[in-house]
Design an enzyme around this catalytic site. Sequence first.
Site, mmCIF file in Angstrom:
data_model
loop_
_atom_site.group_PDB
_atom_site.id
_atom_site.type_symbol
_atom_site.label_atom_id
_atom_site.label_comp_id
_atom_site.label_asym_id
_atom_site.label_seq_id
_atom_site.Cartn_x
_atom_site.Cartn_y
_atom_site.Cartn_z
ATOM 1 N N SER A 78 100.718 12.750 49.051
ATOM 2 C CA SER A 78 101.788 12.789 48.050
ATOM 3 C C SER A 78 101.597 13.999 47.156
ATOM 4 O O SER A 78 100.456 14.401 46.880
ATOM 5 C CB SER A 78 101.764 11.514 47.203
ATOM 6 N N TYR A 108 97.881 5.730 41.491
ATOM 7 C CA TYR A 108 98.367 6.212 42.786
ATOM 8 C C TYR A 108 97.936 7.654 43.029
ATOM 9 O O TYR A 108 97.403 7.995 44.092
ATOM 10 C CB TYR A 108 99.886 6.102 42.813
#
Length: 295
Positions: A143, A157
């Site tokens: 990501s 995250y």
Amino acid sequence: LATAGLLLALAGCDSGFGQATARHLDAMGFQVFASVLDPQGPGAKELRRSCSPRLTLLQMDLTKPEDIQHALLHILQAHTNSTGLWGLVNNAGFNDTIADAELSPLGKFRTCMEVNFFGSLQLPKGLLPLLRSAGGRIVTVSSPAGSDLPFPCLAAYGASKAALSLLMDTFRSELQPWGVKVSLVLPGYYKTGKRVGTARCLHLQAKGGLRSDGEAYVEEINRQFIQFMKVAVEDLSAVVNSITDGLLAANPAVRYYPGQGLGLMYFIHRYLPYFVRDLFLKGFFINPKLPRALR
């Protein structure tokens, strides 16, 4: 590259990138092992409906080592010396908290690390003998929040994905002598069917209006995130194509950046002052407002 008979293992195929990639690679003729969290869920049913009998579904919860070992054993038993394992696609990811690091329960950090990092570490470690024998590929979906970009309210995250990205860069270096190529895919903003909630465990002292302001603060963050996700892209083909290129290209890229706006984002991050980067991320993603009781 002839695909018939070549084995691929994909993690995280209940929805989104994993499911779309599993369908695409099955249609290309690969023998695909696709892991799902729920073998009776809608994602698994869709794969059974849309894919050929070559595709094998494996139940796997990346927080449970016994599930991972069972999946690895199943793939190892299907292995033959003539084919090896051509590719592993690490796609599984978890995040259900959008809140400041201070407000996010410690357990959320641990769960993100268990799924996004440790689960994605166990799979290549267990499959490397087969990948080496085939001179195969490892493609991992990470990501932008895990590539040194400090997205507000994504600490758990982002930290887990940053660890994952560094791990895969290390694998890439270590596996070069064996002919195993390792690529990272850093997608933009796509609708993948994942549900993301907000932190409800607020580490604020219940004094005066502080707690109610804290709850309003988190709700405002959630509102901004929902607004941001309205611009997310529904067409997943750019990500699927990046994963496929990582598996099949003679010289795959070290990193793929499918999605709009990522070039500008990385340019700002690498070449402009930090305050410009922070202003950009807050204006583009989430801009938390200080609760009234703390002003």
